[in-house]
Write a protein that holds these residues in place. Structure first.
Motif, PDB file in Angstrom:
ATOM      1  N   PHE A   1     -65.627  15.528  -8.661  1.00  0.00           N
ATOM      2  CA  PHE A   1     -66.668  14.953  -8.645  1.00  0.00           C
ATOM      3  C   PHE A   1     -67.921  15.445  -7.948  1.00  0.00           C
ATOM      4  CE2 PHE A   1     -65.129  10.080  -8.453  1.00  0.00           C
ATOM      5  CZ  PHE A   1     -64.505  10.507  -9.588  1.00  0.00           C
ATOM      6  N   ARG A   2     -67.507  16.518  -7.169  1.00  0.00           N
ATOM      7  CA  ARG A   2     -68.510  17.528  -6.584  1.00  0.00           C
ATOM      8  C   ARG A   2     -69.631  17.860  -7.528  1.00  0.00           C
ATOM      9  NH1 ARG A   2     -72.071  19.792  -4.974  1.00  0.00           N
ATOM     10  NH2 ARG A   2     -72.223  21.722  -3.352  1.00  0.00           N
ATOM     11  N   GLN A   3     -69.163  18.197  -8.735  1.00  0.00           N
ATOM     12  CA  GLN A   3     -70.082  18.791  -9.895  1.00  0.00           C
ATOM     13  C   GLN A   3     -71.093  17.671 -10.262  1.00  0.00           C
ATOM     14  OE1 GLN A   3     -69.289  22.156 -10.314  1.00  0.00           O
ATOM     15  NE2 GLN A   3     -67.399  21.611  -9.129  1.00  0.00           N
ATOM     16  N   LYS A   4     -71.026  16.800  -9.978  1.00  0.00           N
ATOM     17  CA  LYS A   4     -71.979  15.647 -10.354  1.00  0.00           C
ATOM     18  C   LYS A   4     -73.074  15.227  -9.421  1.00  0.00           C
ATOM     19  CE  LYS A   4     -67.972  12.982 -12.579  1.00  0.00           C
ATOM     20  NZ  LYS A   4     -68.289  13.422 -14.009  1.00  0.00           N
ATOM     21  N   ARG A   5     -72.937  15.868  -8.258  1.00  0.00           N
ATOM     22  CA  ARG A   5     -74.056  15.760  -7.197  1.00  0.00           C
ATOM     23  C   ARG A   5     -74.216  17.100  -6.702  1.00  0.00           C
ATOM     24  NH1 ARG A   5     -76.582  10.958  -6.141  1.00  0.00           N
ATOM     25  NH2 ARG A   5     -75.995  10.406  -8.155  1.00  0.00           N
ATOM     26  N   ARG A   6     -74.689  18.160  -6.776  1.00  0.00           N
ATOM     27  CA  ARG A   6     -74.743  19.330  -6.032  1.00  0.00           C
ATOM     28  C   ARG A   6     -75.441  19.128  -4.874  1.00  0.00           C
ATOM     29  NH1 ARG A   6     -71.417  23.417  -7.617  1.00  0.00           N
ATOM     30  NH2 ARG A   6     -71.381  23.459  -9.724  1.00  0.00           N
ATOM     31  N   SER A   7     -76.421  18.028  -4.633  1.00  0.00           N
ATOM     32  CA  SER A   7     -76.865  18.070  -3.334  1.00  0.00           C
ATOM     33  C   SER A   7     -76.158  17.705  -2.311  1.00  0.00           C
ATOM     34  CB  SER A   7     -78.288  16.848  -3.388  1.00  0.00           C
ATOM     35  OG  SER A   7     -77.597  15.591  -3.904  1.00  0.00           O
ATOM     36  N   LEU A   8     -75.020  16.968  -2.391  1.00  0.00           N
ATOM     37  CA  LEU A   8     -74.013  16.704  -1.293  1.00  0.00           C
ATOM     38  C   LEU A   8     -73.247  17.750  -0.864  1.00  0.00           C
ATOM     39  CD1 LEU A   8     -72.859  13.219  -2.678  1.00  0.00           C
ATOM     40  CD2 LEU A   8     -74.602  13.625  -1.190  1.00  0.00           C
ATOM     41  N   THR A   9     -72.761  17.585   0.444  1.00  0.00           N
ATOM     42  CA  THR A   9     -71.942  18.608   0.924  1.00  0.00           C
ATOM     43  C   THR A   9     -70.637  18.308   0.842  1.00  0.00           C
ATOM     44  OG1 THR A   9     -73.702  19.168   2.883  1.00  0.00           O
ATOM     45  CG2 THR A   9     -71.458  19.692   3.287  1.00  0.00           C
ATOM     46  N   ALA A  10     -69.680  19.268   0.394  1.00  0.00           N
ATOM     47  CA  ALA A  10     -68.315  19.098   0.153  1.00  0.00           C
ATOM     48  C   ALA A  10     -67.398  19.806   1.127  1.00  0.00           C
ATOM     49  CB  ALA A  10     -68.088  19.372  -1.294  1.00  0.00           C
ATOM     50  N   LEU A  11     -66.456  19.094   1.578  1.00  0.00           N
ATOM     51  CA  LEU A  11     -65.699  19.443   2.557  1.00  0.00           C
ATOM     52  C   LEU A  11     -64.193  19.313   2.276  1.00  0.00           C
ATOM     53  CD1 LEU A  11     -67.448  17.984   5.752  1.00  0.00           C
ATOM     54  CD2 LEU A  11     -67.661  20.447   4.988  1.00  0.00           C
TER      55      LEU A  11
ATOM     56  N   VAL B   1     -67.889  -0.018  -4.425  1.00  0.00           N
ATOM     57  CA  VAL B   1     -68.614   0.116  -5.530  1.00  0.00           C
ATOM     58  C   VAL B   1     -67.342   0.027  -6.838  1.00  0.00           C
ATOM     59  CG1 VAL B   1     -70.324   1.130  -4.739  1.00  0.00           C
ATOM     60  CG2 VAL B   1     -68.559   2.492  -5.650  1.00  0.00           C
ATOM     61  N   ASN B   2     -67.885  -0.018  -8.129  1.00  0.00           N
ATOM     62  CA  ASN B   2     -66.966   0.107  -9.190  1.00  0.00           C
ATOM     63  C   ASN B   2     -67.443   1.214 -10.350  1.00  0.00           C
ATOM     64  OD1 ASN B   2     -64.701  -0.885 -10.265  1.00  0.00           O
ATOM     65  ND2 ASN B   2     -65.732  -2.219 -11.716  1.00  0.00           N
ATOM     66  N   ASP B   3     -68.350   2.189  -9.719  1.00  0.00           N
ATOM     67  CA  ASP B   3     -68.676   3.239 -10.849  1.00  0.00           C
ATOM     68  C   ASP B   3     -69.048   4.509  -9.905  1.00  0.00           C
ATOM     69  OD1 ASP B   3     -71.838   3.510 -11.041  1.00  0.00           O
ATOM     70  OD2 ASP B   3     -71.591   1.709 -10.386  1.00  0.00           O
ATOM     71  N   VAL B   4     -68.774   5.693 -10.723  1.00  0.00           N
ATOM     72  CA  VAL B   4     -68.924   6.737  -9.655  1.00  0.00           C
ATOM     73  C   VAL B   4     -70.417   7.122  -9.270  1.00  0.00           C
ATOM     74  CG1 VAL B   4     -68.908   9.413 -10.082  1.00  0.00           C
ATOM     75  CG2 VAL B   4     -67.077   7.735 -11.121  1.00  0.00           C
ATOM     76  N   HIS B   5     -71.371   6.724 -10.262  1.00  0.00           N
ATOM     77  CA  HIS B   5     -72.727   6.970  -9.735  1.00  0.00           C
ATOM     78  C   HIS B   5     -73.176   6.112  -8.852  1.00  0.00           C
ATOM     79  CE1 HIS B   5     -73.334  10.139 -12.972  1.00  0.00           C
ATOM     80  NE2 HIS B   5     -72.543   9.206 -13.994  1.00  0.00           N
ATOM     81  N   SER B   6     -72.738   4.956  -8.535  1.00  0.00           N
ATOM     82  CA  SER B   6     -73.273   4.309  -7.553  1.00  0.00           C
ATOM     83  C   SER B   6     -72.682   4.718  -6.141  1.00  0.00           C
ATOM     84  CB  SER B   6     -72.734   2.740  -7.456  1.00  0.00           C
ATOM     85  OG  SER B   6     -73.471   2.025  -8.620  1.00  0.00           O
ATOM     86  N   LEU B   7     -71.386   5.213  -6.351  1.00  0.00           N
ATOM     87  CA  LEU B   7     -70.855   6.000  -4.903  1.00  0.00           C
ATOM     88  C   LEU B   7     -71.606   7.086  -4.592  1.00  0.00           C
ATOM     89  CD1 LEU B   7     -67.212   6.518  -4.144  1.00  0.00           C
ATOM     90  CD2 LEU B   7     -68.568   8.417  -4.506  1.00  0.00           C
ATOM     91  N   LEU B   8     -72.000   8.129  -5.680  1.00  0.00           N
ATOM     92  CA  LEU B   8     -72.806   9.078  -5.172  1.00  0.00           C
ATOM     93  C   LEU B   8     -74.166   8.779  -4.905  1.00  0.00           C
ATOM     94  CD1 LEU B   8     -71.790  11.339  -8.157  1.00  0.00           C
ATOM     95  CD2 LEU B   8     -70.869  11.644  -5.752  1.00  0.00           C
ATOM     96  N   ASP B   9     -74.569   7.900  -5.160  1.00  0.00           N
ATOM     97  CA  ASP B   9     -75.995   7.336  -4.721  1.00  0.00           C
ATOM     98  C   ASP B   9     -76.088   6.770  -3.286  1.00  0.00           C
ATOM     99  OD1 ASP B   9     -77.237   7.779  -7.208  1.00  0.00           O
ATOM    100  OD2 ASP B   9     -77.292   5.761  -7.594  1.00  0.00           O
ATOM    101  N   LEU B  10     -75.011   6.155  -3.007  1.00  0.00           N
ATOM    102  CA  LEU B  10     -74.847   5.703  -1.534  1.00  0.00           C
ATOM    103  C   LEU B  10     -74.605   6.558  -0.557  1.00  0.00           C
ATOM    104  CD1 LEU B  10     -72.722   2.512  -2.293  1.00  0.00           C
ATOM    105  CD2 LEU B  10     -74.910   2.383  -1.409  1.00  0.00           C
ATOM    106  N   VAL B  11     -73.701   7.673  -1.080  1.00  0.00           N
ATOM    107  CA  VAL B  11     -73.435   8.798  -0.261  1.00  0.00           C
ATOM    108  C   VAL B  11     -74.866   9.655  -0.096  1.00  0.00           C
ATOM    109  CG1 VAL B  11     -72.392  11.127   0.277  1.00  0.00           C
ATOM    110  CG2 VAL B  11     -71.212   8.974  -0.592  1.00  0.00           C
ATOM    111  N   ASP B  12     -75.460   9.754  -1.034  1.00  0.00           N
ATOM    112  CA  ASP B  12     -76.687  10.703  -1.095  1.00  0.00           C
ATOM    113  C   ASP B  12     -77.873  10.059  -0.411  1.00  0.00           C
ATOM    114  OD1 ASP B  12     -78.260  12.913  -1.814  1.00  0.00           O
ATOM    115  OD2 ASP B  12     -78.589  12.223  -3.960  1.00  0.00           O
ATOM    116  N   GLU B  13     -77.801   8.943   0.173  1.00  0.00           N
ATOM    117  CA  GLU B  13     -78.686   8.156   0.902  1.00  0.00           C
ATOM    118  C   GLU B  13     -78.142   8.051   2.458  1.00  0.00           C
ATOM    119  OE1 GLU B  13     -81.793   6.982   0.299  1.00  0.00           O
ATOM    120  OE2 GLU B  13     -81.563   7.326  -1.768  1.00  0.00           O
TER     121      GLU B  13
END
Length: 310
Positions: A247-257, A224-236
């Protein structure tokens, strides 16, 4: 060789068309053609291959373009330096930036700069680290905020550190890595499906370097070429991503390791500038404002102090 000849040459090279370049320069097409012919006579070589649809640079033209851009940038810097001595900062600030850069809140910084220097026109370009380094080195940008790459600290480019932070794996909460809840190594991620940016973006370069250092091959299936698309794909749950920690601050629903490593996974952001003697007054003023600490880092994790000196 006259400056106007170089200005005309660069315009034609950019537009790849005499008519469009003439309109932009507000000169006659015949006058523009005469200017290019004069330059070609002086250099004793054709600079363009002309067709009915467009013009392209010859090898000699390509060699001249970078030098011409640097000369014109230095002339602009000289004019602005004289104005600055007279107490007036004016002209143009051409700035480049990667997306969601750590260590500097670009929008806030530019707003503060405009309040202090309303006579300076601001131009902003967003691109990847490699392209931004080339633009600054060529004189097309006054400075850029990007991730440190191998291209800095040359005769045409220097890097002022802004911040550094670790890289983090983001995954869906139902992913097997989330269930384990432990720090991971590149070796443990080799078989995963990855979401990542295009190869020129700083986070991708940092991740590629970490995996290369570990001797691990990976395949980026979703680019992808933008942050929000990347986060959306991981979120799905379509893949995992290795990204800067903020970047973790932008999508709290994701797990960060955390990513285990030997330092190769550090994401370091810098301000890219030309050599000190070629740095424009506007770029100096922007860096002074950043160095003053009056504009907060917008990354949200405190990973950088947003400072640097020129």
């Amino acid at each position: 060789m006259e400056l106007r000849h170089l200005q005309h040459f660069v315009a034609v090279a950019e537009d790849q068309h005499f008519t469009r370049a003439a309109e932009r320069l507000m000169v006659s097409q015949s006058g523009l053609s005469a200017s290019i012919r004069a330059l070609e006579r002086e250099l004793q070589t054709p600079l363009f291959v002309r067709t009915t649809r467009r013009v392209t640079l010859t090898p000699a033209g390509r060699a001249l373009l970078g030098e011409a851009e640097r000369i014109l940038a230095q002339v602009r810097t000289a004019h602005e330096a004289v104005a600055a001595v007279q107490g007036v900062l004016r002209g143009m600030l051409a700035l480049g930036s990667e997306q969601c850069i750590a260590g500097v809140h670009v929008a806030g910084l530019l707003a503060a700069f405009r309040r202090q220097h309303p006579d300076v026109e601001i131009c902003l370009r967003q691109a990847g680290a490699g392209a931004l380094a080339e633009e600054v080195a060529a004189g097309r940008l006054d400075l850029a905020f990007a991730v440190r790459t191998a291209e800095e600290d040359t005769d045409q480019l220097r890097a002022v550190p802004l911040s550094s932070e670790p890289m983090t794996v983001l995954c869906h909460p139902s992913h097997r890595l989330a269930a384990a809840g432990a720090a991971v190594t590149p070796e443990e991620l080799g078989g995963e499906v990855f979401v990542d940016f295009h190869p020129d973006w700083g986070p991708r370069r940092t991740t590629d370097a970490a995996f290369a250092a570990a001797g691990v091959r990976r395949s980026v299936a979703l680019e992808v070429n933008d942050v929000h698309s990347l986060l959306d794909l991981v979120d799905e749950n379509l893949g995992i991503a290795v990204v800067p920690r903020h970047f973790r601050q932008k999508r709290r629903s994701l797990t960060a390791l955390p990513v285990k490593g030997d330092g190769e996974t550090v994401y370091e952001t810098v301000a890219l500038l030309p050599p000190a003697q070629a740095t424009s007054p506007a770029a100096r003023a922007l860096m002074a404002l950043l160095d003053s600490g009056r504009v907060a880092d917008g990354s949200g994790d405190g990973s950088g102090d947003g400072s640097g000196s020129v």
